[in-house]
Write an enzyme that holds these catalytic residues in place. Structure first.
Site, mmCIF file in Angstrom:
data_model
loop_
_atom_site.group_PDB
_atom_site.id
_atom_site.type_symbol
_atom_site.label_atom_id
_atom_site.label_comp_id
_atom_site.label_asym_id
_atom_site.label_seq_id
_atom_site.Cartn_x
_atom_site.Cartn_y
_atom_site.Cartn_z
ATOM 1 C CB SER A 174 59.744 -4.270 -23.010
ATOM 2 O OG SER A 174 58.400 -3.871 -22.991
ATOM 3 C CB CYS A 193 65.056 -0.100 -21.676
ATOM 4 S SG CYS A 193 64.882 -0.201 -23.461
ATOM 5 N N GLY A 194 66.134 -1.967 -18.744
ATOM 6 C CA GLY A 194 66.781 -1.780 -17.445
ATOM 7 C C GLY A 194 65.887 -1.253 -16.331
ATOM 8 N NE ARG A 228 55.404 -7.016 -24.067
ATOM 9 C CZ ARG A 228 55.755 -6.124 -24.984
ATOM 10 N NH1 ARG A 228 54.940 -5.838 -25.999
ATOM 11 N NH2 ARG A 228 56.903 -5.496 -24.918
ATOM 12 N NE ARG A 284 60.815 -11.183 -20.002
ATOM 13 C CZ ARG A 284 60.338 -9.943 -19.965
ATOM 14 N NH1 ARG A 284 60.021 -9.390 -18.820
ATOM 15 N NH2 ARG A 284 60.203 -9.243 -21.067
ATOM 16 C CE LYS A 306 54.491 -5.705 -19.698
ATOM 17 N NZ LYS A 306 55.154 -4.528 -19.144
ATOM 18 C CG HIS A 356 55.681 -0.115 -19.499
ATOM 19 N ND1 HIS A 356 56.411 -0.255 -20.661
ATOM 20 C CD2 HIS A 356 55.947 -1.242 -18.780
ATOM 21 C CE1 HIS A 356 57.066 -1.399 -20.639
ATOM 22 N NE2 HIS A 356 56.810 -2.014 -19.513
ATOM 23 C CE1 TYR A 367 57.687 -13.795 -22.396
ATOM 24 C CE2 TYR A 367 56.040 -12.183 -23.067
ATOM 25 C CZ TYR A 367 57.264 -12.477 -22.512
ATOM 26 O OH TYR A 367 58.071 -11.471 -22.044
ATOM 27 N N GLY A 368 54.299 -14.926 -20.640
ATOM 28 C CA GLY A 368 53.862 -14.008 -19.576
ATOM 29 C C GLY A 368 53.025 -12.834 -20.035
ATOM 30 N N GLY A 369 53.594 -11.989 -20.914
ATOM 31 C CA GLY A 369 52.891 -10.774 -21.331
ATOM 32 C C GLY A 369 51.600 -11.047 -22.089
ATOM 33 C CG ASP A 419 56.663 -4.094 -16.139
ATOM 34 O OD1 ASP A 419 57.398 -3.484 -16.943
ATOM 35 O OD2 ASP A 419 55.729 -4.828 -16.508
ATOM 36 C CG PHE A 443 74.532 -1.396 -14.225
ATOM 37 C CD1 PHE A 443 73.392 -2.167 -14.415
ATOM 38 C CD2 PHE A 443 75.521 -1.437 -15.206
ATOM 39 C CE1 PHE A 443 73.244 -2.974 -15.536
ATOM 40 C CE2 PHE A 443 75.379 -2.242 -16.338
ATOM 41 C CZ PHE A 443 74.244 -3.010 -16.492
HETATM 42 C C1 OXD Z 1 57.505 -6.187 -20.965
HETATM 43 C C2 OXD Z 1 57.544 -6.880 -19.669
HETATM 44 O O1 OXD Z 1 57.484 -6.835 -22.020
HETATM 45 O O2 OXD Z 1 57.543 -6.186 -18.634
HETATM 46 O O3 OXD Z 1 57.462 -4.941 -20.953
HETATM 47 O O4 OXD Z 1 57.537 -8.117 -19.626
HETATM 48 MN MN MN Z 2 57.275 -4.097 -19.024
#
Ligand code: OXD
Ligand code: MN
Length: 597
Positions: free
Chosen positions: A262, A264-265, A83, A381, A220, A240, A211-213, A291, A505
């Site tokens: 984003s 962060c698990g 992004r 991804r 998003k 989010h 790109y996806g985002g 997400d 985890f």
């Molecule tokens: C992000 C995603 O960037 O979910 O937060 O792809």
């Molecule tokens: Mn996200």
């Protein structure tokens, strides 16, 4: 068809019974001048044709059909891998309505700038019309949109990430309204790239990125930036957040929504596998979403949540049998991988996959050389349908959504922030969310590992002024409301040696269990100015060994450190001036006074 498209003789602009949709497609076709128009029906046959076409022109590379059936690799332009927050704009008529949290441009100027880029940009290309529904197709909480794009890669990804095609078009025709998203990959030139949002017009315009985002506009752009604006007007929340169900050995399930920045698990937590002892006792985790979460008060006063997405667009590096077996099982087939490395026999590979194989080719398509670059891009991804996930909850398809028992905020904080604490009430919880800080990650371009304020993990995604957003959050606290408890977690605390102190985890379930007990009034906590913390003995730690340092800092709080933190939080809130709700400023002041006392 309007006069210009008629003159240009572009057939296919009228694929719907909804005049407003046909008119918009005609208008876009007149501007972008595609060679052909294709209305997506979302069918298997349509997808197969598009995939074959992309395989033929090299957009997709077929992976090992034996180990990864129906799976493809896409290599993006190397300058288009994440992004781009500095090029992402919220274009409200008044600058203050977008707020200091957004990059802003006046709508008229923004339209003129980006329409100049769209002018003729689809010549030689096909214009795809993608009707989609965010959320279960029959849910009153769902909202629809139409994305126009010239990228078949976007079509294939949108088919996985949303309910796309004929049923969505039917709902749009019934409702008569939809979010308009116009996208072109353009020349993929970072100097000719914008991601623009016009919330008042329910419109998105995105140019120059695949790109996806930036390009899967349902995600998003619609489900967070535009939806947060709609949610404020209509009395709900677009967040989010992942959504998971925790089923206890008695068969009762509590649903938890959790916001993390984003990369962060969130995907790992949403698909958590309980530690062995918990599994044997009968604990289960159900994945609703990884997400995005849309929440609305139900008739009983509780918040009900849906996952507006239908798939996962997950970060590949670090995903392994150990860290996330459910994700690994999900992506065994029918998956699009973007910017991962490949082995000599064409299996996808990334750092941390830990499967005993070696990469032969890196994400740029060059022979792998670790001294040059990692095999997989750090923000590489996978795109896969949620239905492929072994822990996918049947409740994720429930049109009414799931009732939320707890909301969790969390950041990536190497120091200061303990493993978990509970907010004392809703106002305090909103402050905990508003004060969230985290170290930046590779999900956005720019420096990695820099601590920044990322309120409710929405810094890149809130479609309006954060001060108004916090006020909107506060407005849910009204008579009759049965709001979830709010918690804060930090899985990323490091010791003096720089190593993580908490195993994370699956073991994060130990923390979730404490939260659920708190919700049910069955667990103790120690009251402190920053919130209620468990004592070490309040968590079930059987089966893990924590160092003395870990026990001390994960369950303790450093008064002096927090005083400095709360001074910083005060300065941050003050940056929003008079618009910042007074009750939030008072809450910050109350805690700071306690910390100083
Ligand atoms: C992000 C995603 O960037 O979910 O937060 O792809
Ligand atoms: Mn996200």
């Amino acid at each position: 068809m309007n006069a210009r498209t008629k003159d240009m003789n572009i057939p296919g602009t009228d694929g719907s019974t909804l005049a407003a949709l046909n008119d918009w497609v005609a208008e876009v076709a007149a501007l972008t001048r595609p060679d052909a128009i294709h209305w997506c029906d979302g069918s298997d046959a349509e997808n197969a044709k598009l995939v074959a076409q992309m395989e033929a022109d090299g957009t997709l590379i077929r992976l090992n059909e034996e180990t990864h059936p129906q799976s493809w690799l896409h290599r993006s332009d190397p300058q288009d891998v994440a992004r781009v927050e500095h090029l992402t704009l919220v274009c409200t008529p008044e600058r203050d309505d977008a707020g200091p949290n957004n990059h802003w441009m006046a709508p008229e100027e923004a339209h003129a700038k980006i329409d100049a880029l769209f002018d003729g940009c689809m010549q030689g290309r096909t214009l795809y019309v993608i009707p989609y529904c965010m959320g279960p197709i029959d849910s009153p909480l769902s909202r629809c949109g139409v994305e126009i794009t010239d990228s078949p890669y976007v079509v294939a990804n949108m088919r996985i990430m949303t309910r796309m095609g004929a049923p969505a078009l039917k709902r749009i025709e019934r409702e008569g309204t939809f979010v308009k998203g116009l996208h072109s990959t353009g020349e993929l030139d970072p100097d000719r790239r914008w991601i623009m949002h016009f919330p008042e017009e329910l419109t998105i315009k995105s140019y120059g990125s695949g790109y996806g985002g930036n390009a899967l506009l349902g995600k998003k752009c619609h489900a967070l930036r535009i939806a947060s604006h709609q949610a404020r007007q209509e009395g709900w929340l677009a967040e989010h957040m992942l959504i998971l169900g925790v089923e206890n050995p008695q068969g009762e399930t509590h649903y938890i929504a959790a916001a993390f920045p984003s990369a962060c698990g969130k995907t790992n937590l949403a698909m958590l596998i309980p530690p062995e002892g918990y599994r044997e006792a009968g604990w289960k985790i159900w994945t609703v979403g990884d997400d995005i979460c849309w929440m609305r008060p139900g008739a009983d006063g509780r918040l009900y949540a849906i996952n507006p997405e239908a798939g996962f667009f997950g970060v590949a590096p670090g995903t392994s049998k150990k860290s996330n077996p459910n994700a690994l099982a999900s992506i065994q087939s029918h998956t699009i991988f973007t910017n991962v490395g490949v082995t000599a026999d064409n299996q996808p590979w990334w750092e941390g996959i830990d499967n005993g194989l070696q990469p032969a080719t890196d994400w740029r398509g060059e022979p792998y050389d670790p001294s040059v670059r990692p095999a997989a891009h750090p923000n590489s991804r996978f795109t896969v349908s949620a239905k492929r996930c072994p822990s996918y909850s049947p409740m994720a398809e429930d049109p009414q959504g799931v009732p939320i028992s707890a909301i969790v905020f969390g950041g990536r904080r190497a120091s200061l922030v303990p493993l978990v604490f509970e907010a004392r009430n809703w106002i305090h919880g909103v402050l905990v969310g508003a004060a969230m800080g985290s170290e930046t990650t590779a999900a956005a371009t720019g420096a990695v590992g820099v601590m920044r304020r990322d309120p409710m993990a929405m810094k890149p995604f809130c479609g309006y002024n954060f001060a108004d957003y916090f006020a909107h959050w506060l407005s849910f606290d009204k008579p009759g409301a049965k709001l979830p408890k709010i918690f804060h977690v930090n899985w990323f605390r490091k010791g003096a040696d720089g190593k993580f102190l908490w195993p994370g985890f699956g073991d994060n379930l130990r923390v979730l269990e404490w939260m659920i007990k708190r919700v049910e009034g069955r667990a103790d906590a120690v009251q402190t100015p920053i919130g209620a913390l468990p004592a070490v003995g309040d968590l079930d730690l059987e089966g893990i060994s924590l160092t003395g340092e870990a026990r001390e800092v994960l369950f303790g709080y450093d008064r002096e450190g927090w005083r400095a933190e709360f001074e910083g939080i005060g300065e941050y809130l003050a940056g929003y001036g008079e618009r910042m709700p007074e009750s939030l400023r008072n809450e910050q002041h109350r805690i700071l006074t306690q910390l100083a006392g």
